[in-house]
Write an enzyme that holds these catalytic residues in place. Structure first.
Site, mmCIF file in Angstrom:
data_model
loop_
_atom_site.group_PDB
_atom_site.id
_atom_site.type_symbol
_atom_site.label_atom_id
_atom_site.label_comp_id
_atom_site.label_asym_id
_atom_site.label_seq_id
_atom_site.Cartn_x
_atom_site.Cartn_y
_atom_site.Cartn_z
ATOM 1 N N CYS A 80 0.815 -1.214 0.000
ATOM 2 C CA CYS A 80 0.000 0.000 0.000
ATOM 3 C C CYS A 80 0.852 1.270 0.000
ATOM 4 O O CYS A 80 0.728 2.117 -0.896
ATOM 5 C CB CYS A 80 -0.948 -0.022 1.193
HETATM 6 N N1 LIG Z 1 -4.395 -4.152 5.068
HETATM 7 C C1 LIG Z 1 -3.816 -3.436 4.105
HETATM 8 O O1 LIG Z 1 -3.933 -2.190 4.053
HETATM 9 C C2 LIG Z 1 -3.000 -4.123 3.062
HETATM 10 C C3 LIG Z 1 -2.669 -5.461 3.180
HETATM 11 N N2 LIG Z 1 -1.881 -6.037 2.203
HETATM 12 C C4 LIG Z 1 -1.521 -7.457 2.300
HETATM 13 O O2 LIG Z 1 -2.670 -8.212 1.892
HETATM 14 C C5 LIG Z 1 -2.731 -9.426 2.632
HETATM 15 C C6 LIG Z 1 -4.074 -9.481 3.358
HETATM 16 O O3 LIG Z 1 -4.122 -8.355 4.194
HETATM 17 P P1 LIG Z 1 -5.393 -8.121 5.151
HETATM 18 O O4 LIG Z 1 -6.653 -8.381 4.401
HETATM 19 O O5 LIG Z 1 -5.203 -6.796 5.811
HETATM 20 O O6 LIG Z 1 -5.170 -9.296 6.220
HETATM 21 P P2 LIG Z 1 -6.163 -9.798 7.352
HETATM 22 O O7 LIG Z 1 -5.310 -10.168 8.505
HETATM 23 O O8 LIG Z 1 -7.231 -8.806 7.536
HETATM 24 O O9 LIG Z 1 -6.804 -11.134 6.692
HETATM 25 C C7 LIG Z 1 -6.042 -12.281 6.525
HETATM 26 C C8 LIG Z 1 -6.934 -13.311 5.855
HETATM 27 O O10 LIG Z 1 -6.188 -14.501 5.689
HETATM 28 C C9 LIG Z 1 -6.849 -15.601 6.331
HETATM 29 N N3 LIG Z 1 -5.782 -16.412 6.918
HETATM 30 C C10 LIG Z 1 -4.889 -16.035 7.873
HETATM 31 N N4 LIG Z 1 -4.014 -17.030 8.104
HETATM 32 C C11 LIG Z 1 -4.359 -18.056 7.286
HETATM 33 C C12 LIG Z 1 -3.842 -19.369 7.058
HETATM 34 N N5 LIG Z 1 -2.767 -19.807 7.735
HETATM 35 N N6 LIG Z 1 -4.435 -20.156 6.136
HETATM 36 C C13 LIG Z 1 -5.511 -19.709 5.439
HETATM 37 N N7 LIG Z 1 -6.059 -18.483 5.608
HETATM 38 C C14 LIG Z 1 -5.478 -17.671 6.511
HETATM 39 C C15 LIG Z 1 -7.805 -14.985 7.330
HETATM 40 O O11 LIG Z 1 -9.008 -15.724 7.443
HETATM 41 P P3 LIG Z 1 -9.218 -16.932 8.510
HETATM 42 O O12 LIG Z 1 -8.267 -16.692 9.636
HETATM 43 O O13 LIG Z 1 -10.669 -16.812 8.907
HETATM 44 O O14 LIG Z 1 -8.907 -18.173 7.719
HETATM 45 C C16 LIG Z 1 -8.160 -13.665 6.629
HETATM 46 O O15 LIG Z 1 -9.197 -13.921 5.704
HETATM 47 C C17 LIG Z 1 -1.536 -9.429 3.570
HETATM 48 O O16 LIG Z 1 -0.455 -10.108 2.965
HETATM 49 C C18 LIG Z 1 -1.183 -7.951 3.680
HETATM 50 O O17 LIG Z 1 0.192 -7.802 3.992
HETATM 51 C C19 LIG Z 1 -1.447 -5.358 1.083
HETATM 52 C C20 LIG Z 1 -1.780 -4.040 0.931
HETATM 53 C C21 LIG Z 1 -2.557 -3.321 1.909
HETATM 54 C C1 LIG Z 2 -0.123 -0.065 9.418
HETATM 55 C C2 LIG Z 2 0.548 -1.296 8.880
HETATM 56 O O1 LIG Z 2 0.890 -2.202 9.611
HETATM 57 N N1 LIG Z 2 0.736 -1.373 7.568
HETATM 58 C C3 LIG Z 2 1.384 -2.526 6.955
HETATM 59 C C4 LIG Z 2 1.251 -2.416 5.459
HETATM 60 C C5 LIG Z 2 0.601 -3.661 4.905
HETATM 61 C C6 LIG Z 2 0.876 -3.893 3.477
HETATM 62 O O2 LIG Z 2 0.932 -3.074 2.604
HETATM 63 O O3 LIG Z 2 1.023 -5.166 3.195
HETATM 64 P P1 LIG Z 2 2.380 -5.934 2.787
HETATM 65 O O4 LIG Z 2 2.944 -6.394 4.080
HETATM 66 O O5 LIG Z 2 1.767 -7.019 1.948
HETATM 67 O O6 LIG Z 2 3.233 -5.034 2.023
HETATM 68 C C7 LIG Z 2 2.859 -2.628 7.294
HETATM 69 O O7 LIG Z 2 3.491 -1.598 7.505
HETATM 70 O O8 LIG Z 2 3.360 -3.762 7.281
#
Ligand SMILES: NC(=O)C1=CN([C@@H]2O[C@H](COP(=O)(O)OP(=O)(O)OC[C@H]3O[C@@H](n4cnc5c(N)ncnc54)[C@H](OP(=O)(O)O)[C@@H]3O)[C@@H](O)[C@H]2O)C=CC1
Ligand SMILES: CC(=O)N[C@@H](CCC(=O)OP(=O)(O)O)C(=O)O
Length: 314
Positions: free
Chosen positions: A134
């Protein structure tokens, strides 16, 4: 016409919650499977109002996903988790398009880096796409118009809403820690510092912070240029760079993070310069949308041959 079948693995999370409505309203796609261990068996529409009727969360192990008849798989899993799903899919030989939202594949030469405003053509023929981070999305889009003029490592002060930390409890999404506070963290070596330095082939310095608002990112970027620019020249360079990009807005005014939240855009502006060659500018975006889910939709559409913003803009 046969709709493309898409699976969303890790659908319970913050990014999954953004992807489900976009996939549901996409005219060429059927959201065929969504996984969550925690919510397995529950109707998705009980959690995401715009979800397809009848769709239920399933606890899907890697081999279960590999056995599904899918045209594309979106992996919205924590860092370090997606690989076992990729390996199972590879072993099954089904070859769906794969988009990984985690950081795991962003340095992998076998995966195309999914920043459409920079490498759209490569994405259209890709089968494996690494979705950018992000903060990394905002940093790169802000710096791309100036990357050939950099005389120093840009210094980036970033602030993200706590949704950036995902749903797994941590100090970065703990309301008590964040109350009346801003939390600096990972002040050297953040994955996005490495990601952007790698992608731009130019070092950047990144200092992330998390704040008590839910969603949105603001980045204040300072750099030295090889030749001084006026604010108007800097604005013109950015504006012309993105003149054909629907999701990028360029303004002379400083963009505000609350105006970016809940939108699909990156806003770049506030160009300030010195006669010695410094340029400071600001970029804002929604970490869950253009920082994650919107970008994943752009990439999925490009790879599947749909209009790039199908399902994104209502
Ligand atoms: N949040 C953000 O702003 C951003 C996040 N990202 C990346 O996107 C990805 C998802 O982020 P985000 O949606 O915030 O994460 P969350 O922690 O909100 O969600 C994680 C998801 O993965 C599932 N999960 C967790 N562990 C496991 C496992 N071992 N096996 C199967 N399913 C699993 C969980 O569901 P359940 O536990 O119910 O199975 C849940 O649906 C991450 O890699 C993050 O770094 C990238 C850009 C921005
Ligand atoms: C506030 C906060 O924790 N932000 C996350 C950004 C998550 C993200 O962009 O996901 P990736 O880890 O997939 O790059 C961080 O800094 O790790």
């Amino acid at each position: 016409m046969h709709k493309k079948r898409v699976g969303l693995i890790g659908a319970r999370g913050h990014t999954g919650a953004q992807l489900i409505p976009m996939l549901a309203r996409h005219t060429g796609v059927e959201l065929a499977s969504v996984s969550s261990r925690e919510l397995a068996g529950e109707a998705v529409s009980d959690h995401i109002p715009d979800a397809p009727a009848g769709l239920r969360f399933e606890a899907l192990a890697p081999e279960d996903v590999a056995a599904l008849d899918l045209d594309a798989v979106v992996l919205a899993l924590p860092n370090g988790v997606a690989s076992r799903f990729v390996e199972a899919i590879d072993s099954a030989g089904t070859q769906p398009i794969m988009i990984d939202l985690s950081a795991d594949r962003r340095f992998d030469a076998d995966w195309i880096y999914g920043l459409p405003e920079r490498n759209r053509d490569a994405i259209t023929t890709a089968r494996r796409i690494a979705n950018p981070g992000c903060y990394a999305t905002g940093m790169q889009l802000a710096l791309l118009p100036f990357v050939d003029r950099l005389a120093s490592a840009p210094s980036v002060f970033g602030v993200s809403g706590y949704s950036g930390a995902g749903t797994t409890p941590s100090p970065k999404n703990d309301p008590e820690v964040l109350r009346d506070n801003i939390l600096p963290y990972a002040l050297t070596g953040h994955i996005h510092e490495r990601e952007v330095s790698h992608q731009l082939a130019h070092p950047v310095v990144f200092m992330p912070h998390v704040a008590p608002f839910f969603r949105g990112i603001t980045l204040t970027i300072a750099c030295e240029l090889t030749r001084p620019l006026s604010p108007a020249e800097a604005f013109d360079l950015a504006r012309s760079h993105y003149e054909n990009e629907a999701l990028i807005t360029v303004s002379e005014e400083i963009p505000l993070v609350r105006d970016a939240a809940l939108t699909h855009r990156v806003n770049i502006g506030g160009f300030a310069t010195t006669s010695e060659g410094r340029l400071t500018l600001v970029a804002t975006l929604d970490n869950l949308l253009k920082g994650a889910a919107t970008q994943a939709m752009q990439n999925l559409n490009l790879a599947m041959g749909f209009s790039e913003l199908e399902g994104v803009l209502q």
